[in-house]
Design a protein around this motif. Structure first.
Motif, PDB file in Angstrom:
ATOM      1  N   GLN A   1       6.243  -0.148  19.897  1.00  0.00           N
ATOM      2  CA  GLN A   1       7.477  -0.483  19.211  1.00  0.00           C
ATOM      3  C   GLN A   1       8.663  -0.566  20.188  1.00  0.00           C
ATOM      4  O   GLN A   1       9.442  -1.499  20.162  1.00  0.00           O
ATOM      5  CB  GLN A   1       7.741   0.626  18.188  1.00  0.00           C
ATOM      6  CG  GLN A   1       8.761   0.294  17.148  1.00  0.00           C
ATOM      7  CD  GLN A   1       8.743   1.404  16.088  1.00  0.00           C
ATOM      8  OE1 GLN A   1       7.711   1.684  15.460  1.00  0.00           O
ATOM      9  NE2 GLN A   1       9.864   2.068  15.917  1.00  0.00           N
ATOM     10  N   ASP A   2       8.760   0.414  21.071  1.00  0.00           N
ATOM     11  CA  ASP A   2       9.938   0.491  21.940  1.00  0.00           C
ATOM     12  C   ASP A   2       9.814  -0.337  23.223  1.00  0.00           C
ATOM     13  O   ASP A   2      10.801  -0.848  23.727  1.00  0.00           O
ATOM     14  CB  ASP A   2      10.210   1.948  22.341  1.00  0.00           C
ATOM     15  CG  ASP A   2      10.595   2.798  21.143  1.00  0.00           C
ATOM     16  OD1 ASP A   2      10.883   2.208  20.085  1.00  0.00           O
ATOM     17  OD2 ASP A   2      10.598   4.037  21.266  1.00  0.00           O
TER      18      ASP A   2
ATOM     19  N   THR B   1       1.833   8.121  19.581  1.00  0.00           N
ATOM     20  CA  THR B   1       2.592   7.792  20.793  1.00  0.00           C
ATOM     21  C   THR B   1       2.421   6.323  21.150  1.00  0.00           C
ATOM     22  O   THR B   1       3.355   5.657  21.605  1.00  0.00           O
ATOM     23  CB  THR B   1       2.134   8.683  21.974  1.00  0.00           C
ATOM     24  OG1 THR B   1       2.354  10.044  21.617  1.00  0.00           O
ATOM     25  CG2 THR B   1       2.913   8.373  23.229  1.00  0.00           C
TER      26      THR B   1
ATOM     27  N   ASP C   1       7.453  14.203  20.242  1.00  0.00           N
ATOM     28  CA  ASP C   1       8.210  12.978  19.978  1.00  0.00           C
ATOM     29  C   ASP C   1       7.404  11.956  19.187  1.00  0.00           C
ATOM     30  O   ASP C   1       7.939  10.988  18.666  1.00  0.00           O
ATOM     31  CB  ASP C   1       8.667  12.347  21.293  1.00  0.00           C
ATOM     32  CG  ASP C   1       9.702  13.217  21.983  1.00  0.00           C
ATOM     33  OD1 ASP C   1      10.827  13.286  21.488  1.00  0.00           O
ATOM     34  OD2 ASP C   1       9.366  13.870  22.990  1.00  0.00           O
ATOM     35  N   ALA C   2       6.093  12.178  19.141  1.00  0.00           N
ATOM     36  CA  ALA C   2       5.245  11.270  18.378  1.00  0.00           C
ATOM     37  C   ALA C   2       5.251  11.650  16.907  1.00  0.00           C
ATOM     38  O   ALA C   2       4.879  10.851  16.040  1.00  0.00           O
ATOM     39  CB  ALA C   2       3.821  11.306  18.922  1.00  0.00           C
TER      40      ALA C   2
ATOM     41  N   GLN D   1       4.729   4.356  19.012  1.00  0.00           N
ATOM     42  CA  GLN D   1       6.096   4.422  19.558  1.00  0.00           C
ATOM     43  C   GLN D   1       6.238   3.515  20.780  1.00  0.00           C
ATOM     44  O   GLN D   1       7.216   2.770  20.918  1.00  0.00           O
ATOM     45  CB  GLN D   1       6.417   5.887  19.913  1.00  0.00           C
ATOM     46  CG  GLN D   1       7.744   6.094  20.644  1.00  0.00           C
ATOM     47  CD  GLN D   1       7.551   6.136  22.158  1.00  0.00           C
ATOM     48  OE1 GLN D   1       6.615   6.750  22.664  1.00  0.00           O
ATOM     49  NE2 GLN D   1       8.431   5.467  22.885  1.00  0.00           N
TER      50      GLN D   1
ATOM     51  N   TYR E   1       6.321   9.497  13.942  1.00  0.00           N
ATOM     52  CA  TYR E   1       5.540   8.274  13.713  1.00  0.00           C
ATOM     53  C   TYR E   1       4.237   8.545  12.967  1.00  0.00           C
ATOM     54  O   TYR E   1       3.536   7.618  12.566  1.00  0.00           O
ATOM     55  CB  TYR E   1       5.214   7.593  15.056  1.00  0.00           C
ATOM     56  CG  TYR E   1       6.461   7.152  15.781  1.00  0.00           C
ATOM     57  CD1 TYR E   1       6.957   5.862  15.617  1.00  0.00           C
ATOM     58  CD2 TYR E   1       7.158   8.031  16.606  1.00  0.00           C
ATOM     59  CE1 TYR E   1       8.113   5.455  16.261  1.00  0.00           C
ATOM     60  CE2 TYR E   1       8.317   7.641  17.256  1.00  0.00           C
ATOM     61  CZ  TYR E   1       8.790   6.359  17.078  1.00  0.00           C
ATOM     62  OH  TYR E   1       9.931   5.965  17.706  1.00  0.00           O
TER      63      TYR E   1
END
Ligand code: ARG
Length: 582
Positions: A335-336, A329, A270-271, A332, A274
């Motif tokens: 950011q989130d 990560t 999932d990283a 992310q 980015y």
């Protein structure tokens, strides 16, 4: 609620001032001579130097200014200590405050803050083994602790799902079944929904492939496959989906047995989105520099005692590695979720990796200067003999097998002692086994190694999880016999055992706070062990249900009810719960 130490320190400061001295000398600490007193203040000794007089003279003057109602004892003793014992009234009122406050009036030190706890760290396609026990249960506890203290918490399993193990599986699969459509570079259709392998097969494919890493030709294939997967090759991506689809439900199932619950099931993959922008930015700003074909971030500092090598951002073959996905990560997460704190729970042998990425993250501004980054590096769990834990054939023990061994052992006891009816055996067994496993682990300082001793951990007596459960169950049964008790006010301590129990209860807030600040779940274990001891002593020395004076009896019940609630809150933080009967 204010902590007792803060309340009496304040009173002591006022007494110093009233006696004509600087209030700063009024700091009170928990007594290191519990046989003499509960709290003490050593300020007069320090003040004596400033005021050039005998410490005892100051101590006496201060004591005469203290409100006697708060203390059953406040004495100045040679050479100038002030020894204190709380009055029954003070203690009773304080406990009544805890009883009626939300969450026992514990300070919400994390209010308004967000903490990410990165723990578990399972690797997709490999069965969880005993090495995964500690990061899972320490992480879960730290997360629950932060949550209890007011933090917004996000637990992320951070799956290992993007590295070489994926390339190894792909390469091995290709050797076995080259005709599979996934390997045809010209194929443009849809890939089959059905996986070409089962969980069982996958569990065999990975170790076989891993053992072939020493074969340079095979290793090269695996590296290329990893790189191509990361570059988005469709067929490989489809195999990857199959691996995830098969592996994840199994991981969820086992973490479920451990009552380890992740808010996020994100992984290294999932990283990936980015990475390009992050790498480009780090290159543009000159934070990443080229070194032997690779891109690295130098992170050495002048004060380093040991060499801290640069953090490798992109390898010379262009692929991303562990540090790359970890930094991306962070991008992310910032950011989130904009966390104020990120905790990483892994084996302490990963210390250097985290030192490097933490420095790189601060240096590059990926996180803020004020973002707290902590690596909770845990020690190894060894066998009962103190040697590395191995199966009889020398392999690594699966986590599921370890849980099963503990469960079988506990079940035999539950059945033998006829603790519950047949229909309840499994539920009771599961709760006791989980307590044995988790407490056995968490009662050790995270950084230390410990020996896994099934029999000792599962004992109903001694410093064990089952002993704590037993204490809770005992109190629950007294409360059930008494009837409605939740509304009963706290009474004055009726004997020394009651007073000790009350004093122990008041330490809840300070204990949780220190455990959180120092990331030490073991402090919570030590606390509830002491508290359970106080409960049992009180129980043995006091006729509770047999007490004829109804008001006295109500006070006893209120006290043990509060103690039970505190114990239950603590074991919830530790990640287990008590059965109805034991
Ligand atoms: N999968 C890793 C391992 O098995 C642990 C991941 C820990 N978390 C992290 N953000 N690096 O070693």
């Amino acid at each position: 609620m204010q902590k007792i130490l803060d309340i009496i320190s304040k009173k002591m400061e006022q007494a110093f001032v009233a006696a004509g001295y600087d209030g700063a000398y009024g700091k009170v600490t928990v007594s290191n001579r519990p046989d003499l007193c509960e709290y003490q203040c050593n300020g007069a000794l320090a003040a004596a130097k400033q005021y050039k007089c005998a410490p005892i003279q100051i101590a006496n003057a201060v004591v005469s200014q203290l409100d006697q109602g708060d203390f059953s004892m406040c004495e100045a003793v040679m050479p100038g200590f002030i020894n204190l014992k709380l009055s029954d009234r003070f203690l009773c009122d304080y406990l009544e405050g805890m009883r009626t406050a939300e969450d026992f009036g514990v300070d919400k030190i994390g209010a308004g803050l967000t903490a990410v706890v990165d723990y578990g760290g399972a690797n997709v396609a490999k069965p969880l083994h005993i090495g995964h026990l500690r990061p899972a249960i320490i992480g879960e506890t730290l997360k629950r602790l932060h949550k209890y203290l007011g933090y917004d918490t996000i637990g992320d399993v951070h799956l290992g799902d993007w590295g070489l193990q994926m390339g190894l599986i792909i390469a091995e699969l290709q050797e076995r079944q080259p005709e599979l459509v996934y390997f045809d570079p010209d194929y443009t259709g849809e890939y089959p929904k059905e996986s070409p392998f089962t969980l069982l097969e996958l569990e065999e494919i990975y170790p076989t492939a891993s053992a072939k890493k020493t074969d340079p030709a095979f290793a090269e294939k695996a590296h290329v496959a990893t790189f191509e997967l990361q570059q988005g090759r469709r067929g490989y991506r489809a195999i990857w989906e199959h691996i995830m689809g098969i592996s994840l439900p199994d991981l969820r199932r086992i973490y479920g047995i451990l009552d380890v619950q992740f808010e996020k099931w994100l992984g290294e993959s999932d990283a990936d989105p980015y990475i390009p922008a992050m790498v480009q930015d780090l290159k543009d700003r000159g934070i990443a520099v080229q070194s032997e074909g690779a891109w690295v971030i130098p992170v050495a500092e002048e004060t380093d005692k040991k060499e801290v090598p640069p953090c490798i951002l992109v390898k010379s073959d262009g692929s991303a590695i562990y540090a790359t996905t970890d930094l991306a990560t962070m991008v992310q997460r910032m950011q989130d979720w904009a966390p104020d704190k990120m905790l990483y729970v892994t084996d302490k042998r990963q210390n250097l990796h985290f030192e490097q990425i933490f420095r790189a993250a601060k240096k590059s501004g990926i996180v803020k200067e004020t973002t707290v980054l902590e690596h909770v590096g845990h020690g190894t769990m060894n066998g009962a003999d103190g040697k590395p834990f191995k199966t009889r054939d020398g392999g690594v023990l699966r986590l599921e097998q370890l849980i099963r061994d503990m469960t079988d052992f506990v079940r035999a006891k539950v059945v033998e002692n006829k603790i519950v009816s047949e229909g309840e055996v499994e539920e009771t067994t599961a709760k006791i086994a989980l307590a044995a496993l988790k407490y056995g682990d968490l009662s050790n300082q995270p950084t230390k190694d410990y020996n896994f001793d099934l029999e000792r951990f599962a004992a109903f007596e001694g410093n064990t999880g089952p002993y704590i459960l037993y204490t809770i169950v005992r109190v629950k049964s007294i409360l059930a016999k008494y009837g409605a008790w939740e509304h009963l006010p706290m009474g004055l301590p009726a004997n020394v055992y009651a007073k000790e129990l009350m004093l122990a209860i008041t330490k809840l807030g300070p204990t949780l706070e220190t455990a959180c600040r120092t990331l030490s779940p073991n402090l919570i274990c030590a606390y509830i062990y002491e508290l359970a001891g106080c409960v049992n002593k009180f129980y043995h020395e006091t006729r509770i249900l047999g007490e004829e004076d109804e008001a006295l009896k109500a006070g006893y019940i209120s006290l043990i009810g509060l103690a039970k609630n505190v114990l239950e809150t603590c074991i919830h933080i530790l990640g287990f719960s008590a059965p109805e009967k034991m």
